[in-house]
Design a protein around this motif. Structure first.
Motif, PDB file in Angstrom:
ATOM      1  N   UNK A 121    -112.649  12.968  83.226  1.00  0.00           N
ATOM      2  CA  UNK A 121    -113.317  13.600  84.357  1.00  0.00           C
ATOM      3  C   UNK A 121    -112.351  14.331  85.271  1.00  0.00           C
ATOM      4  N   UNK A 122    -111.080  14.092  85.094  1.00  0.00           N
ATOM      5  CA  UNK A 122    -110.075  14.716  85.945  1.00  0.00           C
ATOM      6  C   UNK A 122    -108.820  14.930  85.121  1.00  0.00           C
ATOM      7  N   UNK A 123    -108.118  15.987  85.430  1.00  0.00           N
ATOM      8  CA  UNK A 123    -106.904  16.288  84.700  1.00  0.00           C
ATOM      9  C   UNK A 123    -105.834  16.720  85.690  1.00  0.00           C
ATOM     10  N   UNK A 124    -104.609  16.308  85.442  1.00  0.00           N
ATOM     11  CA  UNK A 124    -103.488  16.741  86.267  1.00  0.00           C
ATOM     12  C   UNK A 124    -102.481  17.460  85.391  1.00  0.00           C
ATOM     13  N   UNK A 125    -101.763  18.382  86.009  1.00  0.00           N
ATOM     14  CA  UNK A 125    -100.778  19.199  85.297  1.00  0.00           C
ATOM     15  C   UNK A 125     -99.450  19.140  86.031  1.00  0.00           C
ATOM     16  N   UNK A 126     -98.387  19.384  85.286  1.00  0.00           N
ATOM     17  CA  UNK A 126     -97.095  19.596  85.930  1.00  0.00           C
ATOM     18  C   UNK A 126     -96.195  20.381  84.992  1.00  0.00           C
ATOM     19  N   UNK A 127     -95.303  21.144  85.586  1.00  0.00           N
ATOM     20  CA  UNK A 127     -94.291  21.862  84.821  1.00  0.00           C
ATOM     21  C   UNK A 127     -93.141  20.881  84.597  1.00  0.00           C
ATOM     22  N   UNK A 128     -92.788  20.675  83.332  1.00  0.00           N
ATOM     23  CA  UNK A 128     -91.769  19.695  82.960  1.00  0.00           C
ATOM     24  C   UNK A 128     -90.380  20.284  83.192  1.00  0.00           C
ATOM     25  N   UNK A 129     -89.511  19.549  83.885  1.00  0.00           N
ATOM     26  CA  UNK A 129     -88.137  20.025  84.053  1.00  0.00           C
ATOM     27  C   UNK A 129     -87.388  20.000  82.713  1.00  0.00           C
TER      28      UNK A 129
END
Length: 174
Positions: A121-129
């Protein structure tokens, strides 16, 4: 100030307190920090909306506390940052526990590695170092979170098993 201003102020204050608590928790718990994608675009959008709200307000001298609290609440979402902790992922004012996570995926976009964690129901994103992808995958393996392709296979097997079970029940009834 009107009643609506007081209600808006109360809601903004609750959001602000929640975001501050999440931000403090994230700063303390994050093991692998990342960068939220689209942060600049969202910041510009929020700034435009706040400027329009101030321009459209008839009596700014009375309702300025509402705008200050809303602006600070928006800033805390951006200041919270994102990253992976031992128990979940923080991303721009959101937290997904590894216990709730269904799957993860790693994508390449515009030369950047994007990590996505989903709980359906929810998704989170991040740019990986740079150089942190192996540590992220190890953390996912440790917490038994499958990749999206593996999750799809598991769901297909589950659906096939249910369909076979239904067929057996229909045959027994006859």
């Amino acid at each position: 100030m009107t009643t609506f201003d007081y209600v808006l102020l109360a809601i903004a204050a609750v959001v602000l307190v929640h975001q501050l608590m999440l931000m403090v928790r994230a700063k303390r718990d994050v093991l692998i920090p990342g960068t939220p994608p689209n942060r600049k675009a969202v910041a510009v959008l929020v700034a435009v909306v706040l400027v329009l709200a101030v321009v459209r307000t008839q009596n700014i001298a009375q309702s300025w506390p509402v705008f200050v609290v809303i602006a600070v609440a928006c800033v805390t979402v951006f200041a919270g940052g994102c990253g992976l902790a031992a128990n979940g992922m923080y991303s721009s004012g959101r937290f997904i526990s590894f216990q709730q996570a269904a799957y993860y995926e790693v994508d390449q976009r515009n030369g950047q590695t994007i990590f996505r964690l989903s709980r359906l129901t929810r998704e989170t994103h991040m740019i990986v170092p740079e150089g942190k992808l192996a540590a992220i995958e190890e953390l996912m393996t440790t917490n038994s979170i499958p990749r999206y392709a593996d999750y799809q296979k598991k769901m297909a097997q589950s659906a096939n098993a249910r369909a076979a079970s239904q067929q057996k029940k229909k045959k027994k009834k006859k």
